[in-house]
Write a protein that holds these residues in place. Sequence first.
Motif, PDB file in Angstrom:
ATOM      1  N   GLY A 189     -21.879 -25.735  52.865  1.00 37.92           N
ATOM      2  CA  GLY A 189     -21.042 -25.875  51.673  1.00 37.92           C
ATOM      3  C   GLY A 189     -21.448 -24.906  50.577  1.00 37.92           C
ATOM      4  N   ILE A 190     -22.745 -24.722  50.377  1.00 36.28           N
ATOM      5  CA  ILE A 190     -23.236 -23.786  49.350  1.00 36.28           C
ATOM      6  C   ILE A 190     -22.839 -22.355  49.710  1.00 36.28           C
ATOM      7  N   ILE A 191     -22.975 -21.998  50.994  1.00 40.60           N
ATOM      8  CA  ILE A 191     -22.580 -20.662  51.433  1.00 40.60           C
ATOM      9  C   ILE A 191     -21.088 -20.448  51.180  1.00 40.60           C
ATOM     10  N   ALA A 192     -20.287 -21.457  51.506  1.00 40.11           N
ATOM     11  CA  ALA A 192     -18.836 -21.350  51.318  1.00 40.11           C
ATOM     12  C   ALA A 192     -18.464 -21.235  49.841  1.00 40.11           C
ATOM     13  N   GLU A 193     -19.164 -21.974  48.987  1.00 36.86           N
ATOM     14  CA  GLU A 193     -18.874 -21.938  47.543  1.00 36.86           C
ATOM     15  C   GLU A 193     -19.140 -20.567  46.939  1.00 36.86           C
ATOM     16  N   ASN A 194     -20.086 -19.837  47.508  1.00 37.04           N
ATOM     17  CA  ASN A 194     -20.513 -18.573  46.915  1.00 37.04           C
ATOM     18  C   ASN A 194     -19.973 -17.338  47.635  1.00 37.04           C
ATOM     19  N   VAL A 216     -30.513 -22.339  47.675  1.00 37.17           N
ATOM     20  CA  VAL A 216     -30.435 -23.523  48.534  1.00 37.17           C
ATOM     21  C   VAL A 216     -31.631 -24.417  48.204  1.00 37.17           C
ATOM     22  N   PRO A 217     -31.409 -25.594  47.613  1.00 34.29           N
ATOM     23  CA  PRO A 217     -32.521 -26.497  47.298  1.00 34.29           C
ATOM     24  C   PRO A 217     -33.163 -27.078  48.558  1.00 34.29           C
ATOM     25  N   GLU A 218     -34.401 -27.573  48.406  1.00 35.09           N
ATOM     26  CA  GLU A 218     -35.093 -28.205  49.525  1.00 35.09           C
ATOM     27  C   GLU A 218     -34.431 -29.522  49.905  1.00 35.09           C
ATOM     28  N   GLY A 219     -34.539 -29.867  51.170  1.00 34.48           N
ATOM     29  CA  GLY A 219     -34.156 -31.193  51.629  1.00 34.48           C
ATOM     30  C   GLY A 219     -32.684 -31.400  51.926  1.00 34.48           C
ATOM     31  N   LEU A 220     -31.880 -30.327  51.944  1.00 39.26           N
ATOM     32  CA  LEU A 220     -30.455 -30.492  52.222  1.00 39.26           C
ATOM     33  C   LEU A 220     -30.179 -30.559  53.715  1.00 39.26           C
TER      34      LEU A 220
END
Length: 379
Positions: free
Chosen positions: A151-156, A140-144
């Motif tokens: 969305g990142i959790i769902a993608e992975n 998870v990049p900074e500043g999101l």
Amino acid sequence: MSDSNEKPRNDLYEERVSQAKVVRKIVFFCVIGFILIGTILLTSGYFYIKNALGPMNEENPQEVEVTIPIGSSASQIGTILEEEGLVRNGALFRYFVRYNNESGFQAGDYVLSTAMTMDEMIAALKDGRVIQEAELVFTVPEGLWLEDIAGIIAENTEHSVEEVMEVLNDREYIESLIHRYAMLTDEVLQEGIRYPLEGYLFPARYDFLEDNPPIKEIIETMLDRTEAEVDPFLAEVEDGEYTLHNILTLASIIEREAQHSEDRYLISGVLYNRLEQGMRLQVDPTVSYALGEHRYMTTYNDLEVDSPYNTYLYPGIPIGPIASPGSDSIRAAFQPEETDYVYFYARYNGEVIYNETYEGHNQTHQMYRDEWIEAESEE
């Protein structure tokens, strides 16, 4: 007449002297009592900590097999050790680790002994003889924004964005987290807050043993990382003017405004200067968040959006974080650089220009605003 008046005066004087003696005795014994109580408490505390840091059972030691999962925080490791009967207090283990600035714990399988001190236990846990393979790894990049993290959790994973967001918005679940995490307070449930955990999910790489861990396990692993970041500063918060929620909100603004470490600390100084002088923060990322749209530029119409996140419309620190700040931005929010600047302008190339006057700031704005217009047109 003089003799009769003199006698009552002498009696009154002697009564006052007697009362003063009694008061002095009371004060004396109170002081002695406080000293004795303090001495007892300090002595008891010393022996408690000494005992807690020592072996659980040195005379009849037992070996205990322990598994430290990937991504375990000091708090989680302490809980595991306490449950296995290897330390007396898991929370004390965490504070001991923080105090001694220990790190580098390795996931793996260990055989530890009840005859080991806490120092020996920490040394052993850095060995990591059997490293477990991670089934799920994502960053998870900074500043999101929280929506982007979902969305990142769902993608992975096999979880949908809707399922992740449903958990993140579950008030009953959030209330249970408030009881478990010292850093979370009822401030995250204020009316007007968009997402209670916005700014509290730490941006980092995450490794999990399962390829599809439960959503709550993912969330709480991220919360653990944030708690580890803010834990060293909690004493400052108790003595300071702003709450931890306020400071994480400033950290999120710093994260969205700065690309370089040195700018984060200086921007933090500017924000605190504006607050101290009663000026509005007037930072564009808060307007974008209020609008719910990522934007290169804000228009004059945008500045009028009626939202508690809009720092052009409302004074002070916004109602909550507008993104997830990284370590550097969190430290900058706690440790602002002293400066006389009260204005800053972030160029498209990442350079930040600072000014002490509005006239200078306006000149900078006019000089470089076309960079953002061009960037927006190319999107």
